[in-house]
Write a protein that holds these residues in place. Structure first.
Motif, PDB file in Angstrom:
ATOM      1  N   ALA A 170       0.869  -1.049   0.173  1.00 23.12           N
ATOM      2  CA  ALA A 170       0.100   0.053  -0.074  1.00 23.12           C
ATOM      3  C   ALA A 170       1.003   1.135   0.043  1.00 23.12           C
ATOM      4  O   ALA A 170       2.075   1.464   0.366  1.00 23.12           O
ATOM      5  CB  ALA A 170      -0.947   0.075   1.267  1.00 23.12           C
ATOM      6  N   THR A 188      -1.981   5.712   2.168  1.00 22.93           N
ATOM      7  CA  THR A 188      -3.094   4.897   2.343  1.00 22.93           C
ATOM      8  C   THR A 188      -2.751   4.182   3.644  1.00 22.93           C
ATOM      9  O   THR A 188      -3.868   4.058   4.490  1.00 22.93           O
ATOM     10  CB  THR A 188      -3.275   3.873   1.308  1.00 22.93           C
ATOM     11  N   TRP A 189      -1.637   3.719   3.820  1.00 23.73           N
ATOM     12  CA  TRP A 189      -1.327   3.147   5.368  1.00 23.73           C
ATOM     13  C   TRP A 189      -1.464   3.998   6.487  1.00 23.73           C
ATOM     14  O   TRP A 189      -2.038   3.356   7.391  1.00 23.73           O
ATOM     15  CB  TRP A 189       0.164   2.550   5.039  1.00 23.73           C
ATOM     16  N   TYR A 239      -3.599   6.591   6.555  1.00 23.90           N
ATOM     17  CA  TYR A 239      -5.141   6.530   6.809  1.00 23.90           C
ATOM     18  C   TYR A 239      -5.447   5.157   7.382  1.00 23.90           C
ATOM     19  O   TYR A 239      -6.289   5.600   8.292  1.00 23.90           O
ATOM     20  CB  TYR A 239      -5.618   6.613   5.391  1.00 23.90           C
ATOM     21  N   THR A 240      -5.055   3.995   7.283  1.00 20.38           N
ATOM     22  CA  THR A 240      -5.715   2.776   7.924  1.00 20.38           C
ATOM     23  C   THR A 240      -5.165   2.972   9.412  1.00 20.38           C
ATOM     24  O   THR A 240      -6.130   2.632  10.135  1.00 20.38           O
ATOM     25  CB  THR A 240      -5.299   1.568   7.237  1.00 20.38           C
ATOM     26  N   GLU A 261      -5.251   4.064  -7.749  1.00 23.02           N
ATOM     27  CA  GLU A 261      -5.036   5.435  -6.714  1.00 23.02           C
ATOM     28  C   GLU A 261      -4.997   6.864  -7.655  1.00 23.02           C
ATOM     29  O   GLU A 261      -5.580   7.532  -6.986  1.00 23.02           O
ATOM     30  CB  GLU A 261      -3.631   5.062  -6.311  1.00 23.02           C
ATOM     31  N   SER A 295     -14.783   0.844   5.889  1.00 21.62           N
ATOM     32  CA  SER A 295     -13.688   1.717   5.301  1.00 21.62           C
ATOM     33  C   SER A 295     -13.325   2.786   6.023  1.00 21.62           C
ATOM     34  O   SER A 295     -12.407   3.297   6.411  1.00 21.62           O
ATOM     35  CB  SER A 295     -13.496   1.990   3.820  1.00 21.62           C
ATOM     36  N   ARG A 350      -9.265   0.024  -2.366  1.00 20.95           N
ATOM     37  CA  ARG A 350      -9.734   1.104  -2.977  1.00 20.95           C
ATOM     38  C   ARG A 350     -10.561   2.071  -2.350  1.00 20.95           C
ATOM     39  O   ARG A 350     -10.210   3.354  -2.356  1.00 20.95           O
ATOM     40  CB  ARG A 350     -10.488   0.774  -4.423  1.00 20.95           C
ATOM     41  N   ASP A 353     -10.078   2.411   0.851  1.00 17.81           N
ATOM     42  CA  ASP A 353      -9.392   3.060   1.890  1.00 17.81           C
ATOM     43  C   ASP A 353      -8.351   4.177   1.207  1.00 17.81           C
ATOM     44  O   ASP A 353      -8.000   5.205   1.635  1.00 17.81           O
ATOM     45  CB  ASP A 353      -8.226   2.084   2.388  1.00 17.81           C
ATOM     46  N   GLN A 354      -7.993   3.856  -0.275  1.00 18.44           N
ATOM     47  CA  GLN A 354      -7.225   4.919  -0.965  1.00 18.44           C
ATOM     48  C   GLN A 354      -8.306   6.295  -1.130  1.00 18.44           C
ATOM     49  O   GLN A 354      -7.566   7.441  -1.228  1.00 18.44           O
ATOM     50  CB  GLN A 354      -7.156   4.484  -2.431  1.00 18.44           C
ATOM     51  N   SER A 366      -7.626   8.005   2.235  1.00 10.29           N
ATOM     52  CA  SER A 366      -6.428   8.618   2.355  1.00 10.29           C
ATOM     53  C   SER A 366      -6.388   9.730   1.471  1.00 10.29           C
ATOM     54  O   SER A 366      -5.715  10.818   1.769  1.00 10.29           O
ATOM     55  CB  SER A 366      -5.334   7.558   2.087  1.00 10.29           C
ATOM     56  N   ASN A 367      -7.023   9.772   0.356  1.00  4.34           N
ATOM     57  CA  ASN A 367      -6.963  10.913  -0.541  1.00  4.34           C
ATOM     58  C   ASN A 367      -7.830  12.160   0.232  1.00  4.34           C
ATOM     59  O   ASN A 367      -7.446  13.268  -0.146  1.00  4.34           O
ATOM     60  CB  ASN A 367      -7.604  10.687  -1.987  1.00  4.34           C
TER      61      ASN A 367
END
Ligand SMILES: [Zn+2]
Lengths: 139, 223
Positions: free
Chosen positions: A20, A24-25, A27-28, A73, B17, B45, B47-48, B51-52
């Motif tokens: 990832a 993204t990482w 974020y998780t 992404e 998510s 996806r 999670d992307q 994060s964005n």
């Protein structure tokens, strides 16, 4: 916030850049940290579970799947900024304000079905739904 | 290649998510993800997206004192705990999701099968929340369960074997969502027992101390 920093530090050993992207990482980790805090606050009884058991590692890390991931992404990023206002609004409620679909529908005074379909339209634009024909929902 | 045919609706994955799905439905979604690579990829996806969106937010200055105190807490972190070894129930199965085995093994009281009918056994597990009752159900091979109505929303994931109802056949990993008012009659497959994990929303408080065990199958319409 502080807790997120500590978690990122703790977990950094388990970060695998092949699986990832760093954002993204992070974020998780931040999301899971928030879940932990909320559960600690709201649990009425002893919770036998660590939050990390809920999450699964992305399984594919072949070059092809990594390329696919990079492409998705980019797709997500370029589509997000161009979403109609009302679709972006709900995604931001879900991801930034921690609202479920049901809570977002209450807050916006919209039927749950409308909220769900706006999110679904956004996800379709970003090509996130792989096989919508498998989903038992009316589009 | 995943052979799972029934998935949670996308709204549930989005809530999962975003970290906004309640604990019990999250347990079911997580159990499904163990079996379903399609949904695992979809979650990645999603999670992307998270994060964005997160990176849109203006960063806030972190004061020196906050940084120092975080660093000092990091210094004091214990070495990662070795997983506590609990009593291992014979209900665990190495092919189950880790989360489910953890639930079985770390429940406050060891889950035990209780007979609800000739064909149906139930074992409740502790999950630290009281919005949903989370339990394993075992339908015997060829078993007929009562035709029942759902008083509250119910999520089910097949862990082992398969069962069918009027609508479809559900196999390992399949995810079912029943809304209040849905009626169905699950039938166990002929070739072996079927074990499911389910979370049932509790709309009504039952006064009987064992009422909760009966609730998933409470609205019995004898045939
Ligand atoms: Zn799936």
């Amino acid at each position: 916030m502080q807790e997120v920093m500590i978690k990122v530090w703790q977990k950094s050993a388990s970060y695998n850049p092949a699986k990832a992207s760093a954002t993204t990482w992070i974020y998780t980790v931040a999301r899971n940290c928030r879940i932990d805090m909320l559960r600690r606050k709201s649990n009425t009884q002893y919770l036998p579970l660590e939050n990390e058991y809920f999450w699964h590692e992305a399984d594919e890390d072949t070059p092809v799947s990594l390329m696919r991931q990079k492409r998705s992404e980019d797709k997500v990023q370029s589509c997000l900024s161009r979403l109609p206002k009302e679709q972006g609004e709900i995604l931001r409620k879900v991801y930034l304000e921690g609202k479920s679909h049901a809570e977002a529908s209450n807050e916006l005074g919209l039927p749950l079905g409308t909220v769900k379909s706006r999110v679904r339209l956004a996800l379709q634009k970003m090509q996130i739904l792989v096989a919508p024909e498998f989903r038992d929902e009316v589009l | 290649m995943s052979t799972v045919n029934h998935h949670p609706e996308s709204a549930m994955l989005v809530d999962f998510s975003g970290g906004n799905l309640a604990t019990a439905p999250s347990i079911c979604v997580s159990a499904h993800l163990h079996f379903c690579s399609q949904c695992r990829n979809e979650l990645l996806r999603l999670d992307q997206v998270g994060s964005n969106l997160m990176s849109e937010v203006e960063p806030t200055e972190v004061g020196d004192h906050l940084f120092d105190s975080a660093m000092s807490q990091i210094d004091q972190l214990p070495e990662s705990d070795t997983a506590e070894v609990n009593n291992t129930s014979d209900m665990v199965d190495s092919r189950y999701p880790l989360l489910v085995n953890k639930l079985i093994n770390s429940s406050e009281s060891v889950p035990k099968w209780r007979r609800l009918s000739r064909w149906l056994n139930v074992a409740q597990v502790t999950t630290g929340q009281n919005e949903y009752e989370v339990a394993l159900h075992k339908i015997c091979a060829g078993g007929k369960t009562p035709r029942h109505n759902h008083g509250g929303q119910e999520f089910t994931v097949v862990l082992k074997g398969s069962f069918s109802d009027e609508h479809a056949v559900y196999k390992e990993g399949d995810f079912l969502s029943c809304q209040p008012g849905d009626v169905h009659q699950p039938l166990g497959a002929q070739n072996g027992e079927c074990i499911c994990l389910s979370a049932l929303a509790a709309p009504i408080k039952l006064s009987s101390p064992f009422g909760f065990l009966m609730k998933p199958w409470l609205r019995i319409n004898p045939m």
